[in-house]
Structure formats: structure tokens, C-alpha cells
Design an enzyme around this catalytic site. Structure first.
Site, short mmCIF file in Angstrom:
data_model
loop_
_atom_site.label_atom_id
_atom_site.label_comp_id
_atom_site.label_asym_id
_atom_site.label_seq_id
_atom_site.Cartn_x
_atom_site.Cartn_y
_atom_site.Cartn_z
N LYS A 27 0.83 -1.20 0.00
CA LYS A 27 0.00 0.00 0.00
C LYS A 27 0.86 1.26 0.00
CE LYS A 27 -4.06 -1.98 2.30
NZ LYS A 27 -4.88 -1.97 3.54
N LYS B 218 -19.39 3.83 16.53
CA LYS B 218 -19.55 2.56 17.27
C LYS B 218 -18.96 2.62 18.68
CE LYS B 218 -19.61 0.24 12.85
NZ LYS B 218 -19.63 1.54 12.13
#
Length: 333
Positions: free
Chosen positions: A42, A128
């Protein structure tokens, strides 16, 4: 504030990292921007995207490794903490690994930033973490508490300031519902977890702007919550695949029906501003600190900021326009 400074972002090759690096280079022209992450491929792909910009440094490392963090943070002024294990089912089935990254990693970063005299740290949180019901949310709730309390955690004192930004579903990011539905748009049936489900909708650009604002505004301990619109998941499906039928498959392990970013318990120390809310910590009487409150207006007792009771909603036409403008980037980062 962050102009011509040294910045490090953990988890810098993720969706947020790509946008943060691109927009920050353009607006603030930092002296050095360190992308800290553990995936070499990446980093390789990201380096090609930015055409070997001399202001960017890539640093292979894991937030689980305190010594590596200590080395990477040398001479760094500001830190954005975006590294996390964040896929809800993955965390449910791999709890030890989630805790190592999201809690132990946060502790490592906090200690390393203090040791290296970093000026300010902004950690990314999630909806969350508010009234958590899954392990990912529980670990981020713990992480938020760590960053808030660490402003006064050393007996001898320190100068590093820590704050948190919290937001919900990032439109078009990898693993989100929009690219998932787009991958199935030519099928006759789309899987829907629950036809009542709602989600907050925020762009990566808005997330980056909230981090910039936190760096400018923070004294330490604040949790910043961006005001953003909601949308029903069934409406997203109808825009992407208007002819497809919906099959209700049930909520996944640890998944919420609606997203929540400010709980009723948080309302006692939450203040409202033009474009965001600020949750102040109840420790050290910081929730009553006028320097942290500034021009904020106290929210009513019992206030809850949840995606199903939102006053602002994304229309189908607005989503169609956004999809058209961002079609080349959806699901790519």
C-alpha cells in the site's frame, strides 16, 4: 497551525490517510508528512500516486511496536491516529488482534508521543464507540478514554495535548455500503440487513476538515462530533440499483440498526456549535471549563445524536449527484 510543520499519520495508507495527505499537502504545505503503516505494498502504491513528493516520508511500522513508534515520531509536531482494526465481524471473530491494535496500540502511541514531545495528537474514533455493542466499538471507546485521560496522566506533567474526532460511515470508502451495492448493481437481488437501518453519511473531505479544526481548537480532552446527514440503507440501494429487489438477510454479528455518535450519558457535558458538537470530559471538571466550552451551547439533558433521529437527511437526488461526481474514486481507497 500545522503549516510548515512535521506531521505523522498512523494507518496513513487507508481511506482517510489518502485524503488527509492529499488535502493537507495542498492546503498547509507541511515541511514533512510521515505516512506510518504496516503494509509495504500500500505504501508502494501510495508513493506512486503522489509522484515521490519530497515532503512525504513512508515509514513501515505497527502501532503495536512501541520502539518503532518512538523512532518514527522523532521531531514530529502533530500526529493523526487513524490506524485501527475496524471491520466489525473481523473484530468479533479475532478479539485478541483487535485489542492489540486498538487499545495496546493507542497506549503505545500515547507514551511515544509524550516521550518525543509531540505538540498535539488527534485520534480518529467512530460512531460505534458511543454505547458500544460490538468489540470494535468497545475497543474504540476504551481508546477514546485513553486519549482523553492522557492529557493529565503523568505525575510530572507533560506538554502533549490529546483530542478525538468521531464520525460515522464514510461515503464510498473501501468496505462501506456504497461500493458493496455498486459491485452487485447488475444483479436482480440486493442483500439488505434490515429495511429500517439508517447510517450517517460523511465525505472523506469533511472528515479531514474536522481533524484540521480539532488541531486549531483543542486544549486537550475534547471529542469532536461533526454534524452530518443520515440516509436509509434501502434508499441507498434504490439509487444504485433501482430495479433490484431486496432480500432481508438479518443484522451481522455486532452490527447496530442505527448509528449513534452522542449518547444520553454524554449529553451532560456536550456542547453544540454551528457545524459540530463537542463532548467534554467529566474528569478534572473539564466539562465546565470555559476555555474548552468557548461559545458552545449546552445540549438539553437527555440529548442523543443518532442516525434515525437526525434533523438532516441525504436525498436520493443528492446521492445520485455525489455518485456521478465521485464515480472514479468509490471503493478505490
Amino acid at each position: 497551525m500545522i503549516k510548515n510543520s512535521n506531521i505523522l499519520i498512523t494507518g496513513g495508507t487507508g481511506s482517510f490517510g489518502h485524503s488527509f495527505v492529499s488535502l493537507t499537502l495542498k492546503k498547509y504545505n507541511p515541511k514533512r508528512l510521515v505516512v506510518f503503516s504496516r503494509d509495504e505494498m500500500k505504501q508502494w502504491e501510495m508513493a506512486k500516486k503522489f509522484n515521490d513528493d519530497p515532503r512525504i516520508r513512508f515509514f513501515i511500522g505497527d502501532v503495536r511496536d512501541k520502539e518503532r513508534l518512538h523512532r518514527a515520531l522523532h521531531s514530529v509536531d502533530y500526529v493523526v491516529h487513524a490506524a485501527a482494526t475496524k471491520i466489525v465481524p473481523t473484530a468479533e471473530y479475532n478479539p485478541f488482534e483487535c485489542i492489540k491494535t486498538n487499545i495496546n496500540g493507542a497506549m503505545n502511541l500515547i507514551d511515544a508521543c509524550i516521550d518525543q514531545n509531540v505538540k498535539k495528537v488527534v485520534a480518529l474514533s467512530t460512531d460505534k464507540a458511543s454505547s458500544p455493542i460490538n468489540l470494535y466499538g468497545a475497543t474504540k471507546f476504551a481508546s477514546d478514554k485513553l486519549f482523553v485521560a492522557s492529557n493529565s496522566s503523568y505525575a510530572s506533567g507533560h506538554e502533549t495535548k490529546f483530542s478525538v474526532v468521531r464520525y460515522g460511515n464514510v461515503m464510498g470508502s473501501r468496505g462501506s455500503v456504497i461500493p458493496f451495492f455498486l459491485s452487485l448493481k447488475n444483479q436482480e437481488v440486493l442483500p439488505i440487513t434490515d429495511n429500517r437501518m439508517t447510517r450517517f453519511m460523511i465525505s472523506l473531505e469533511q472528515g479531514v476538515e474536522l481533524v484540521w479544526h480539532a488541531f486549531k481548537d483543542m486544549l486537550g480532552g475534547e471529542i469532536y462530533v461533526k454534524k452530518i446527514p443520515s440516509m436509509k440503507v434501502t434508499d441507498i440501494a434504490k439509487v444504485i440499483a433501482p430495479k433490484a429487489k431486496h432480500k432481508i438477510i438479518g443484522i451481522r454479528p455486532g452490527e447496530k440498526l442505527h448509528e449513534q455518535m452522542i449518547s444520553i450519558e454524554d449529553s451532560y457535558s456536550t456542547y453544540e456549535y454551528l457545524n459540530y458538537y463537542k463532548i467534554l470530559p467529566q474528569i478534572n471538571d473539564w466539562g465546565k471549563d470555559k476555555l474548552r466550552i468557548k461559545n458552545g451551547k449546552k445540549v438539553p439533558e437527555g440529548f442523543v445524536y443518532s442516525s434515525e433521529n437526525n434533523s438532516e437527511w441525504v436525498t436520493k437526488d443528492e446521492l445520485k449527484k455525489w455518485l456521478s461526481l465521485n464515480k472514479n474514486y468509490i471503493g478505490q481507497i
